[in-house]
Design an enzyme around this catalytic site. Structure first.
Site, short mmCIF file in Angstrom:
data_model
loop_
_atom_site.label_atom_id
_atom_site.label_comp_id
_atom_site.label_asym_id
_atom_site.label_seq_id
_atom_site.Cartn_x
_atom_site.Cartn_y
_atom_site.Cartn_z
N ARG A 42 -69.58 -32.36 3.74
CA ARG A 42 -68.84 -33.95 3.63
C ARG A 42 -70.24 -34.59 3.17
O ARG A 42 -70.49 -35.59 2.98
CB ARG A 42 -68.52 -34.32 4.99
CG ARG A 42 -67.30 -33.65 5.15
CD ARG A 42 -66.80 -34.46 6.80
NE ARG A 42 -68.26 -33.25 7.82
CZ ARG A 42 -67.76 -33.29 8.85
NH1 ARG A 42 -67.04 -33.79 9.91
NH2 ARG A 42 -68.49 -32.38 9.14
N TYR B 79 -63.80 -20.19 20.97
CA TYR B 79 -62.60 -21.76 20.72
C TYR B 79 -61.45 -21.42 20.97
O TYR B 79 -60.58 -21.95 21.56
CB TYR B 79 -63.00 -21.12 18.98
CG TYR B 79 -63.89 -22.35 18.40
CD1 TYR B 79 -64.30 -23.57 18.23
CD2 TYR B 79 -65.01 -21.54 17.95
CE1 TYR B 79 -64.62 -23.88 18.32
CE2 TYR B 79 -66.03 -22.49 17.80
CZ TYR B 79 -66.15 -23.47 18.21
OH TYR B 79 -66.74 -24.28 16.83
N ARG C 165 -61.54 -34.81 -0.40
CA ARG C 165 -60.96 -35.58 0.68
C ARG C 165 -59.65 -36.10 1.53
O ARG C 165 -59.11 -36.32 2.22
CB ARG C 165 -61.69 -35.01 2.22
CG ARG C 165 -61.33 -35.45 3.92
CD ARG C 165 -61.30 -34.02 4.39
NE ARG C 165 -60.84 -34.33 5.53
CZ ARG C 165 -60.45 -34.18 6.57
NH1 ARG C 165 -62.02 -33.67 6.54
NH2 ARG C 165 -60.47 -34.61 7.26
#
Ligand code: CP3
Length: 343
Positions: free
Chosen positions: A28, A150, A37
């Protein structure tokens, strides 16, 4: 033959210049990433679109000419390929569905992961076609402990306390999960090598969340198994392990797992670690926030790392992923320093 400095450093050899790449170098902070994106919609849609993943992997190489191009993917594609639901919620990070360890299916993972192998093939030929003959292609996966954190927690967490409590309270179930992840991860990385990856990195982002016993059982043992499987299938493939937060256990991680290179987080002292991991190539460890800050602070720290690592096989990197607010000019300034530096 073209000499790739990253591969040379991983063979333990001295290099004319310190090779470099940056964790999360695609992403980003780059306007061309944000543009693609916005067009493509979701993060995972791009991961499973080989043309998009290839384009994103090459974006930072075109700007900065790093010595390593890391495949654009994510460590959480493995739980998804095993059958656990995964989505990335904007601004919130990953969200996983309920974990049912007995329902995970290791035999069918490649159906989901085939586009990633296609990305690897396209990146390898893209690098060649665009003249990046000196840039090595890095494949990667998350290590079982980090991915399991996770999977159990269902999302990111400060301390992964629920995952740790589950691992302690139900060791057999947790071991079953780690075994599944070992098999899936070794197969996944093996396919990346067959598709053209020249280096592999195993991200153990939450090494610092294990306790001392857990570090041996959940981190070292599974990583050792994966490295042994990969080395049996692909004897020449260099493997970097990145046990973030390992602290004083870094030397035992380096010695026991069989990795060729060890990634260092930003807290690790280069001068200390140099004498602690004989025969290993080191990688790191500029604080991504020093890169965000730029200027004198960045220059001072980058030069100090280079100086401390002088004389040892070394790959310059950050101590963790690049921050999304990082100005491009700061990355350019860092690259300028690195290009003028002998190892
Ligand atoms: O450039 C590269 O380094 C290659 C691509 C890469 C990504 N993720 C892309 C990504 C790599 C190597 C990863 C690894 C990864 N993914 C790790 C291990 C390294 C680390 O950071 O500790 C972890 C823990 C993940 C899981 C993950 N992926 C989280 C927690 C998040 C959300 C946080 C965030 O930064 O947004 C992601 C998303 C993610 N992975 C993005 C990228 C470019 C941002 C997606 C977007 O919004 O565009």
């Amino acid at each position: 033959m073209t000499e790739k400095l990253l591969l040379k450093a991983l063979q333990g050899k001295r290099t004319a210049r310190t090779p470099f790449w940056f964790m999360r170098q695609a992403g980003r902070y780059l306007p061309e990433y944000r543009e693609l994106r916005a067009k493509k919609g979701g993060f995972l849609d791009m991961v499973y679109d080989p043309a998009a993943a290839c384009e994103i992997t090459l974006q930072p190489i075109r700007r900065f000419g790093m010595d390593g191009a890391i495949l654009f993917s994510d460590i959480l594609v493995i739980p998804q390929a095993l059958g656990q639901k995964l989505e990335f919620v904007a601004g919130e990070g990953p969200k996983l569905g309920k974990l049912d360890i007995d329902a995970l299916d290791v035999s069918a993972i490649h159906e989901t992961l085939n586009p990633v192998y296609e990305s690897v093939r396209q990146i390898r030929s893209g690098l060649k076609n665009e003249g990046f003959d000196h840039t090595a292609l890095i494949g990667f996966a998350g290590a079982p402990w980090t991915v399991a954190c996770y999977m159990v927690e269902g999302q990111g967490s400060k301390d992964f306390g629920r995952a740790k409590a589950f691992a302690c309270a139900q060791p057999d179930q947790f071991q079953k999960l780690l075994d599944i992840l070992c098999t899936a991860t070794a197969d996944y990385l093996s396919r990346q090598v067959e598709a053209g990856a020249e280096v592999l990195q195993i991200f153990e982002s939450w090494a610092g969340q294990a306790d001392n016993q857990g570090f041996y059982d959940w981190i070292i043992a599974p990583t050792k198994k994966i490295v042994a499987t990969l080395k049996a299938r692909h004897p020449d493939i260099p493997i970097i392990g990145f046990p973030k937060g390992a602290g004083s256990l870094l030397p035992v991680y380096a010695a026991e797992t069989g990795v060729d290179g060890v990634g260092l987080d930003s807290l690790t002292s280069p001068a200390w670690v140099k004498g602690q991991v004989p025969g290993k190539t080191l990688q790191g460890n500029l604080d991504p926030f020093a890169l965000l800050a730029g200027g004198k602070a960045l220059e001072k720290r980058a030069r100090a790392i280079l100086q401390a690592m002088h004389g040892t096989p070394f790959i310059f990197n950050l101590g963790h992923g690049i921050d999304k607010e990082t100005p491009i000019a700061h990355v350019e300034a860092l690259v300028k320093i690195l290009r003028n530096k002998e190892s």
